[in-house]
Design a protein around this motif. Structure first.
Motif, PDB file in Angstrom:
ATOM      1  N   THR A 149       7.714  11.082  -7.313  1.00 26.70           N
ATOM      2  CA  THR A 149       6.428  11.080  -8.021  1.00 26.70           C
ATOM      3  C   THR A 149       5.257  10.928  -7.048  1.00 26.70           C
ATOM      4  O   THR A 149       4.196  11.523  -7.253  1.00 26.70           O
ATOM      5  CB  THR A 149       6.378   9.948  -9.067  1.00 26.70           C
ATOM      6  OG1 THR A 149       6.720   8.702  -8.443  1.00 26.70           O
ATOM      7  CG2 THR A 149       7.319  10.221 -10.218  1.00 26.70           C
ATOM      8  N   ALA A 150       5.456  10.165  -5.970  1.00 31.49           N
ATOM      9  CA  ALA A 150       4.407  10.021  -4.948  1.00 31.49           C
ATOM     10  C   ALA A 150       4.129  11.359  -4.281  1.00 31.49           C
ATOM     11  O   ALA A 150       2.960  11.732  -4.049  1.00 31.49           O
ATOM     12  CB  ALA A 150       4.832   8.997  -3.898  1.00 31.49           C
ATOM     13  N   LEU A 151       5.193  12.102  -3.997  1.00 32.24           N
ATOM     14  CA  LEU A 151       5.046  13.427  -3.385  1.00 32.24           C
ATOM     15  C   LEU A 151       4.319  14.383  -4.310  1.00 32.24           C
ATOM     16  O   LEU A 151       3.355  15.061  -3.908  1.00 32.24           O
ATOM     17  CB  LEU A 151       6.434  13.980  -3.033  1.00 32.24           C
ATOM     18  CG  LEU A 151       6.474  15.408  -2.465  1.00 32.24           C
ATOM     19  CD1 LEU A 151       5.781  15.460  -1.110  1.00 32.24           C
ATOM     20  CD2 LEU A 151       7.922  15.886  -2.344  1.00 32.24           C
ATOM     21  N   LEU A 152       4.742  14.432  -5.580  1.00 28.56           N
ATOM     22  CA  LEU A 152       4.162  15.373  -6.546  1.00 28.56           C
ATOM     23  C   LEU A 152       2.694  15.056  -6.850  1.00 28.56           C
ATOM     24  O   LEU A 152       1.837  15.940  -6.807  1.00 28.56           O
ATOM     25  CB  LEU A 152       4.984  15.369  -7.840  1.00 28.56           C
ATOM     26  CG  LEU A 152       6.413  15.927  -7.743  1.00 28.56           C
ATOM     27  CD1 LEU A 152       7.145  15.760  -9.065  1.00 28.56           C
ATOM     28  CD2 LEU A 152       6.385  17.393  -7.329  1.00 28.56           C
ATOM     29  N   LEU A 190      -1.183   6.063  -6.325  1.00 30.16           N
ATOM     30  CA  LEU A 190      -1.506   4.909  -7.176  1.00 30.16           C
ATOM     31  C   LEU A 190      -1.292   5.255  -8.649  1.00 30.16           C
ATOM     32  O   LEU A 190      -0.716   4.472  -9.415  1.00 30.16           O
ATOM     33  CB  LEU A 190      -2.955   4.491  -6.959  1.00 30.16           C
ATOM     34  CG  LEU A 190      -3.300   3.803  -5.626  1.00 30.16           C
ATOM     35  CD1 LEU A 190      -4.809   3.697  -5.478  1.00 30.16           C
ATOM     36  CD2 LEU A 190      -2.684   2.430  -5.546  1.00 30.16           C
ATOM     37  N   VAL A 191      -1.766   6.435  -9.027  1.00 23.76           N
ATOM     38  CA  VAL A 191      -1.617   6.899 -10.418  1.00 23.76           C
ATOM     39  C   VAL A 191      -0.141   7.079 -10.758  1.00 23.76           C
ATOM     40  O   VAL A 191       0.296   6.769 -11.874  1.00 23.76           O
ATOM     41  CB  VAL A 191      -2.397   8.218 -10.644  1.00 23.76           C
ATOM     42  CG1 VAL A 191      -2.074   8.821 -12.011  1.00 23.76           C
ATOM     43  CG2 VAL A 191      -3.898   7.976 -10.518  1.00 23.76           C
ATOM     44  N   ALA A 192       0.638   7.549  -9.784  1.00 23.13           N
ATOM     45  CA  ALA A 192       2.088   7.703  -9.990  1.00 23.13           C
ATOM     46  C   ALA A 192       2.713   6.372 -10.376  1.00 23.13           C
ATOM     47  O   ALA A 192       3.554   6.295 -11.277  1.00 23.13           O
ATOM     48  CB  ALA A 192       2.746   8.250  -8.733  1.00 23.13           C
ATOM     49  N   GLY A 193       2.290   5.310  -9.697  1.00 24.05           N
ATOM     50  CA  GLY A 193       2.803   3.975 -10.009  1.00 24.05           C
ATOM     51  C   GLY A 193       2.460   3.537 -11.417  1.00 24.05           C
ATOM     52  O   GLY A 193       3.281   2.920 -12.110  1.00 24.05           O
ATOM     53  N   ILE A 194       1.241   3.857 -11.863  1.00 25.86           N
ATOM     54  CA  ILE A 194       0.815   3.508 -13.225  1.00 25.86           C
ATOM     55  C   ILE A 194       1.644   4.267 -14.255  1.00 25.86           C
ATOM     56  O   ILE A 194       2.082   3.705 -15.258  1.00 25.86           O
ATOM     57  CB  ILE A 194      -0.691   3.809 -13.410  1.00 25.86           C
ATOM     58  CG1 ILE A 194      -1.527   2.910 -12.486  1.00 25.86           C
ATOM     59  CG2 ILE A 194      -1.111   3.595 -14.870  1.00 25.86           C
ATOM     60  CD1 ILE A 194      -2.992   3.284 -12.438  1.00 25.86           C
ATOM     61  N   THR A 201      -9.153  -0.993  -6.346  1.00 25.03           N
ATOM     62  CA  THR A 201      -8.337  -0.312  -5.346  1.00 25.03           C
ATOM     63  C   THR A 201      -8.289   1.190  -5.610  1.00 25.03           C
ATOM     64  O   THR A 201      -8.305   1.993  -4.674  1.00 25.03           O
ATOM     65  CB  THR A 201      -6.909  -0.896  -5.334  1.00 25.03           C
ATOM     66  OG1 THR A 201      -6.991  -2.310  -5.159  1.00 25.03           O
ATOM     67  CG2 THR A 201      -6.082  -0.309  -4.208  1.00 25.03           C
ATOM     68  N   ILE A 202      -8.244   1.564  -6.881  1.00 27.80           N
ATOM     69  CA  ILE A 202      -8.201   2.983  -7.251  1.00 27.80           C
ATOM     70  C   ILE A 202      -9.578   3.633  -7.089  1.00 27.80           C
ATOM     71  O   ILE A 202      -9.703   4.766  -6.610  1.00 27.80           O
ATOM     72  CB  ILE A 202      -7.703   3.146  -8.706  1.00 27.80           C
ATOM     73  CG1 ILE A 202      -6.220   2.751  -8.797  1.00 27.80           C
ATOM     74  CG2 ILE A 202      -7.895   4.577  -9.203  1.00 27.80           C
ATOM     75  CD1 ILE A 202      -5.687   2.679 -10.211  1.00 27.80           C
ATOM     76  N   LEU A 203     -10.631   2.902  -7.470  1.00 24.08           N
ATOM     77  CA  LEU A 203     -11.988   3.472  -7.420  1.00 24.08           C
ATOM     78  C   LEU A 203     -12.496   3.666  -5.997  1.00 24.08           C
ATOM     79  O   LEU A 203     -13.234   4.628  -5.734  1.00 24.08           O
ATOM     80  CB  LEU A 203     -12.960   2.578  -8.192  1.00 24.08           C
ATOM     81  CG  LEU A 203     -12.921   2.660  -9.719  1.00 24.08           C
ATOM     82  CD1 LEU A 203     -13.909   1.670 -10.321  1.00 24.08           C
ATOM     83  CD2 LEU A 203     -13.248   4.086 -10.189  1.00 24.08           C
TER      84      LEU A 203
END
Length: 379
Positions: free
Chosen positions: A13-16, A33-37, A362-364
């Motif tokens: 998912t991190a790669l994609l 980060l979004v992948a983790g969510i 962290t995301i922003l």
């Protein structure tokens, strides 16, 4: 053996998501980060945060900061030492004061409000470093100031944390050393690093080039462990280890190997793990606190860093880059929040909300940082 599948899903998912975000001209780390969510408890709940994943993530951030140290220009760091210190100090004062009074609006106790202020005084520059590095903007005037300020911020935040825990008696049950002894140990750490710099510059170390990356990694992990032992964040030790190895003729070979080694497994896991810690229920239960706290966290850190850099004649755009680059609280904020929970300085009712606010900053940070860097490069 379920952890093998979890790591496989994290890397896939991190790669994609990294590739997708690159296609829409956004930093790949934000995609991770979004992948983790998405795969974490917040949405699909396919992968849950575990001690193993957290440990791998910690190695990831250590390697990331080691690489940042390797790629840092020591002459530039020395040149912008003063603005870095001022940016760090103002970037601590503004959040501590601002978050304290913000927390008081929600009827939190003085101790809890103060400690939340300490949490948001921290800066995690790991993600900003990744964005600046990907845009070849790490060794610019602003990039170096962000790096220097973040390291100084980390040191000052940990010292502030030690003082707060000691004077609120929060650390007594955990067996924390006396505050005077702790400060002396931390001073000793920096003296030791300074001696290492003198030795490296005085004696030309000769190594087999195939062994240099292994020796570099040993130095990185050793200084990280030593930093943690004196209650300074491991990433500070890793950064200084990188700067130290960067003074040798093995800099390029170590940097190349560490980039390959880190980005293969550990660094993607670090970014995904930040998203895994997002808890939607904690946000819903304290939605108003989450919104106000997040806004205050962003404004106070940005304002302090922006004004500090303007004091040293940075133009408005460069000052904005420094301000935004310091917004991310990342793993440093998460570590301090966890310490606060263990020492009963923050209640479990607000812990998830604080974690969510940390993750939002962290995301922003990279989302706001990239367009500013692009605009600066266009001038």
């Amino acid at each position: 053996m379920a952890y093998i599948l979890s790591i496989s899903i994290i890397l896939l998912t991190a790669l994609l998501t990294g590739k997708i975000f690159s296609k829409i001209i956004l930093p790949p780390v934000v995609g991770q980060l979004v992948a983790g969510i998405i795969i974490g408890p917040a949405i699909l709940n396919i992968v849950k945060p575990t001690h193993l994943i957290s440990s791998l993530a910690e190695l990831g951030v250590i390697l990331l900061m080691f690489i940042a140290g390797l790629e840092s220009d020591l002459k530039l760091l020395k040149r912008y030492f003063k603005p870095s210190i001022v940016v760090a100090i103002m970037g601590i004062i503004f959040p501590v004061v601002g978050i304290f009074y913000t927390s008081k609006l929600f009827a939190l106790s003085n101790i809890e409000s103060l400690f939340i202020g300490v949490i948001f005084a921290a800066t995690s520059v790991s993600i900003s470093v990744a964005v600046l590095k990907s845009m070849n903007a790490l060794n610019t005037k602003s990039g170096v100031t962000i790096l220097g300020a973040a390291v100084a911020d980390d040191i000052l935040s940990i010292l502030l944390l030690s003082v707060v825990i000691t004077f609120t008696n929060g650390g007594s049950a955990q067996g924390n050393p006396n505050i005077i002894l702790l400060i002396l140990m931390q001073i000793g750490f920096f003296i030791f690093v300074w001696i290492l710099f003198i030795l490296v510059n005085k004696f030309k170390i000769k190594l087999n080039r195939t062994l240099a990356p292994i020796v570099g990694l040993i130095v990185c992990l050793s200084l990280s462990a030593l930093a943690e032992h004196v209650q300074i964040s491991a990433i500070t030790g890793a950064f200084f280890a990188g700067v130290l190895i960067g003074q040798t003729k093995y800099k390029e070979s170590v940097n190349r190997q560490m980039n390959q080694f880190g980005n293969l497994l550990f660094i993607p896991i670090f970014f995904v793990n930040v998203g895994l810690n997002m808890n939607i229920s904690g946000i819903v239960e304290n939605a108003s606190l989450f919104i106000v706290l997040s806004i205050a966290a962003i404004i106070t850190k940005f304002s302090g860093a922006y004004l500090g850099s303007r004091f040293f004649k940075f133009n408005r755009l460069s000052a904005a880059e420094i301000g935004v680059g310091m917004i991310s609280r990342g793993e440093v904020g998460l570590i301090i929040a966890e310490i606060g929970l263990k020492n009963n300085l923050i209640s479990a009712n607000y812990y998830s909300t604080i974690i969510a606010s940390i993750i939002l900053t962290t995301i922003l940070a990279p989302l706001l940082l990239k367009p500013i860097v692009v605009k600066i490069k266009q001038i």
